[in-house]
Design a protein around this motif. Structure first.
Motif, short mmCIF file in Angstrom:
data_model
loop_
_atom_site.label_atom_id
_atom_site.label_comp_id
_atom_site.label_asym_id
_atom_site.label_seq_id
_atom_site.Cartn_x
_atom_site.Cartn_y
_atom_site.Cartn_z
N THR A 77 -34.37 -5.70 -32.25
CA THR A 77 -33.18 -6.27 -31.60
C THR A 77 -32.85 -5.52 -30.31
O THR A 77 -32.58 -6.13 -29.27
CB THR A 77 -31.98 -6.22 -32.56
OG1 THR A 77 -32.31 -6.89 -33.77
CG2 THR A 77 -30.76 -6.86 -31.93
N ILE A 78 -32.88 -4.20 -30.37
CA ILE A 78 -32.53 -3.40 -29.20
C ILE A 78 -33.58 -3.53 -28.11
O ILE A 78 -33.26 -3.64 -26.91
CB ILE A 78 -32.35 -1.92 -29.62
CG1 ILE A 78 -31.17 -1.78 -30.58
CG2 ILE A 78 -32.15 -1.04 -28.40
CD1 ILE A 78 -29.86 -2.29 -30.04
N ALA A 99 -32.99 -6.71 -26.25
CA ALA A 99 -31.63 -6.97 -25.74
C ALA A 99 -31.54 -6.60 -24.27
O ALA A 99 -32.18 -5.64 -23.81
CB ALA A 99 -30.62 -6.16 -26.55
N HIS A 123 -24.24 -3.76 -28.38
CA HIS A 123 -24.62 -4.17 -29.75
C HIS A 123 -24.21 -3.09 -30.75
O HIS A 123 -24.44 -1.90 -30.54
CB HIS A 123 -26.12 -4.40 -29.83
CG HIS A 123 -26.58 -5.53 -28.93
ND1 HIS A 123 -26.65 -6.83 -29.37
CD2 HIS A 123 -26.98 -5.54 -27.63
CE1 HIS A 123 -27.09 -7.61 -28.38
NE2 HIS A 123 -27.29 -6.83 -27.31
N SER A 170 -28.25 -2.97 -24.40
CA SER A 170 -28.15 -2.45 -25.76
C SER A 170 -26.80 -1.82 -26.06
O SER A 170 -26.42 -1.71 -27.22
CB SER A 170 -29.25 -1.40 -25.98
OG SER A 170 -29.09 -0.30 -25.08
N ASP A 203 -33.50 -11.84 -26.78
CA ASP A 203 -32.10 -11.41 -26.71
C ASP A 203 -31.22 -12.41 -27.47
O ASP A 203 -31.29 -13.62 -27.26
CB ASP A 203 -31.67 -11.33 -25.25
CG ASP A 203 -30.25 -10.81 -25.10
OD1 ASP A 203 -29.82 -10.03 -25.99
OD2 ASP A 203 -29.57 -11.20 -24.14
N GLU A 262 -31.25 3.75 -28.63
CA GLU A 262 -30.76 3.78 -27.25
C GLU A 262 -29.24 3.93 -27.23
O GLU A 262 -28.70 4.85 -27.81
CB GLU A 262 -31.23 2.53 -26.51
CG GLU A 262 -32.75 2.41 -26.42
CD GLU A 262 -33.20 1.21 -25.64
OE1 GLU A 262 -32.36 0.48 -25.07
OE2 GLU A 262 -34.43 0.97 -25.57
N ALA A 282 -27.05 1.66 -28.40
CA ALA A 282 -26.39 0.84 -29.42
C ALA A 282 -25.65 1.73 -30.41
O ALA A 282 -25.91 2.93 -30.53
CB ALA A 282 -27.43 0.00 -30.14
#
Length: 695
Positions: free
Chosen positions: A403-404, A407, A413, A410, A528, A437, A439
């Motif tokens: 997901t990251i 994105a 999120h 990040s 994303d 990162e 997030a």
């Protein structure tokens, strides 16, 4: 039994022949050699006697009185003895008018020849100047020669006896080996007969059942239908399989009619054909002797057809065999389902190792280092919030990482993870060591949600009931037709875990959030997902991708519409949708009290008559009429069970879902789909190397 008696009688016959022509023959040879030795010895003695008779026995010189007595005792014999000047004697014999003369023999004056009893005296040649000791030496030499010959013969006889004994032992060993082979053959034949008898009993039972089958349904099994065309182009294999089927039919019929010779021939041909066929799937894999076996089988089948063919009886046997094979297929499906579920329940050793190492290291950390940064973002509704409920550290890492990595920003999120008390330390330690990162990460313990108890949650109360424990943990499962292979999958332990049912309590867990994206731990994010928070759900609660195709995956597949509650409230043709990536409007959820609706249906299903265990059926009921259909490109399913997904659909999907039994972290995962999951794992990570994680 006839074949067995034949083998036994043949074995006895071989033993008799072996006894008469084997060791017994060598005994006759030995006796002959002994007789030959005795004959040689006797011959030597006789020859020695003859030699002695011709030569005479040397003795001392007799007196004149002795010579006179010899002459006087001879009636018709005239003995003239004269002496020459050189002291030699001349001997003349006259026997009954027959005159025999012996030439003068030179001998010493002091010696004379004394004849042996029954012989005539002759003169002895003593020209060599011999004396009494020479005769004794000669006798000793003769005795030594005789003794040497006897010893030689005895040694040869002993060696021959040992050789014969070795031959006898080797014969006995070969006889024992042959008897063992015959016993093994008899045992194999008995096992084959037992297997055939079992199959015949099952077929006879199915024949009785097949008599009740209406002939109108026989058209369903028509070999002329295109869907029943055999696409196997390997004609030899198909021919051998057809021959085996017909041989089984005639074998069963011949047993009923007691055709013993035909039974034996069919059994032998069946065994040979099955051995040649083996595991071959194409003609090229067959043994080179296949044509010979086909020819032999064809001859036996022709003979059986001439003796036993009965059209009605053959049809009945074929129908019984069909029912028998169908029952075998159903049984194998149940076994396959059970073994598959057993494999799904297992935790790979690498994941278990990783969880243990992370847990140990987490509790070695000082308390002040166990907290995640940016905790102020956890309640901020302006961020993009994700809910993930899992007990699998590696699966959670892939979901968050994918997901990251895809994105655009990040930092917007926030991931809310809930796990059980056993894995809380491992999950926290992993994300403390590998922060995603910018997030935000938050990990909670399910056991710390004190409001989630059996008095409030019907599932917890039902999971603790004796009936549910009996359903999951009883040793003897039902073998009735209702206990089908598909019901085994509902015994998966994941249905006992409250983590699986926690999705119905998201508003209670995160009361200050307006929207949240729910993700299963067996998904991979490829794009994303920010656009999902911008989708207008049009007043509905659940945004999901529909899964119905034509008549598949509709409500009637998941719910029991024979129940009046279900039939009154729902449309059986309503389209189903997928759990695994769902955007929820939590404001509408709370406004409509959907958790209470879920509780109502869960209480009605305590006896599992409305639906089987799982979370999708109650989800369909709870969000019935409140689900917004998302574009299919947001969520592509089936990577855990469907091998024929279009690759372009996978590449274009925002989220791919490994729903099914073939999870990407298991050995049974589909190889073609696994790289989509492994690309988000760093296999050079120290913890993964220590736990022997392999791609």
């Amino acid at each position: 039994m006839a074949l067995k008696n034949r083998l036994v009688s043949g074995s006895a016959k071989n033993e008799d022949e072996e006894g008469s022509g084997g060791v017994g023959g060598y005994r006759f040879i030995l006796a002959g050699l002994v007789l030959l030795c005795v004959f040689a010895l006797l011959s030597f003695v006789v020859l020695s006697d003859l030699h002695t008779a011709g030569e005479g026995v040397i003795s001392s010189s007799p007196s004149k009185e002795v010579i006179d007595d010899i002459a006087a005792s001879t009636n018709n014999t005239t003995v003239n003895i004269s002496s020459s000047g050189n002291s030699n004697l001349a001997l003349s014999l006259s026997l009954a008018g027959v005159e025999a003369s012996v030439d003068a023999i030179s001998m010493p004056s002091q010696t004379t020849v004394v004849p042996r009893s029954g012989t005539f005296p002759v003169e002895e040649d003593n020209s060599l100047g011999g004396n009494t000791s020479t005769s004794y030496v000669y006798d000793e030499l003769v005795a030594l020669v005789v003794l040497f010959l006897l010893l030689t013969l005895l040694s040869f006889t002993c060696s021959l006896v040992e050789f014969i004994n070795l031959l006898a032992l080797s014969k006995a060993a070969r006889r024992i080996a042959r008897e063992e082979r015959q016993e093994n053959q008899l045992l194999e034949m008995e096992l084959d007969l037992q297997g055939e008898d079992t199959a015949v009993k099952l077929e006879n039972t199915n024949m009785q059942a097949s008599d009740l089958v209406d002939s109108s349904i026989l058209g369903k099994y028509s070999t002329w239908k295109k869907e029943n065309d055999n696409k196997n182009q390997d004609s030899i294999i198909r021919l051998m399989r057809d021959q085996i089927i017909m041989a089984r039919i005639y074998l069963s019929i011949s047993k009923k009619k007691k055709k013993l010779d035909l039974i034996e021939e069919l059994q032998i041909c069946l065994k040979r054909s099955r051995r040649v066929l083996g595991e071959a799937n194409i003609d090229a894999e067959l043994h080179y002797s296949a044509p010979q076996k086909i020819k032999a089988m064809a001859g036996v089948l022709s003979k059986a057809r001439d003796q036993l063919f009965d059209c009605k009886l053959v049809i009945r046997k074929l129908r019984a065999m069909l029912l028998t094979e169908e029952e075998k297929i159903r049984r194998l499906k149940r076994q396959n389902t059970f073994l598959t579920q057993l494999g799904v329940k297992g935790i790979p050793g690498g994941i278990r190792c990783l969880s243990l190492r992370l847990t140990i290291d987490y509790y070695l950390l000082p308390p002040e280092k166990r907290n995640f940064p940016r905790s102020v973002n956890l309640q901020n509704p302006k961020f993009h919030h994700y809910a993930l409920f899992t007990d699998n550290v590696m699966a959670a890492a892939v979901v968050v990482n994918s997901t990251i990595m895809n994105a655009k920003d990040s930092s917007k999120h926030v991931f809310h993870l809930v796990t059980d008390n056993l894995n809380i330390g491992a999950l926290k330690m992993w994300f403390l060591l590998n922060p995603p990162e910018e997030a935000t990460i938050h990990v909670e313990n399910l056991d710390e949600l004190k409001w989630l108890n059996s008095s409030y949650c019907p599932v917890l109360r039902q999971l603790n009931s004796a009936a549910m424990r009996e359903y999951y943990f009883k040793t003897g499962h039902s073998t009735t037709p209702s206990s089908s292979a598909s019901s085994l999958k509902y015994r998966n332990p994941k249905y006992l875990s409250m983590l699986n049912h926690l999705r119905f309590y998201i508003p209670q867990i995160y009361p200050k959030l307006d929207k949240i994206l729910f993700l299963d731990d067996d998904v991979v994010v490829q794009k994303d997902l920010t656009g999902l928070w911008l989708v207008d759900l049009e007043g509905k609660v659940n945004g999901a991708v529909e899964t119905c195709v034509e008549n598949f995956h509709r409500f009637d597949k998941y719910l029991n519409f024979s129940n009046p509650y279900i039939a009154r409230e729902f449309d059986p043709n309503a389209c189903g949708w997928a759990y695994g990536m769902n955007i929820f409007d939590l404001k509408e959820w709370k406004k409509r009290n959907l958790t209470g609706v879920y509780h109502t249906w869960q209480n009605l299903n305590e006896d599992r008559l409305l639906w089987k265990l799982g979370t999708l059926p109650p989800g369909l009921m709870t969000f019935y009429g409140l689900t917004y259909s998302l574009n299919k490109s947001w969520h592509v399913l089936g990577l855990g069970y469907n091998p024929s997904i279009n690759p372009s659909e996978i590449e274009n999907a925002a989220v791919i879902h490994y729903n099914g039994n073939m999870k990407p972290w298991l050995e049974m995962a589909m190889t073609k789909y696994r790289p989509y999951w492994t690309k988000y794992i760093d296999y050079d990570h120290p913890y993964l190397r220590q736990c022997n994680f392999l791609k």
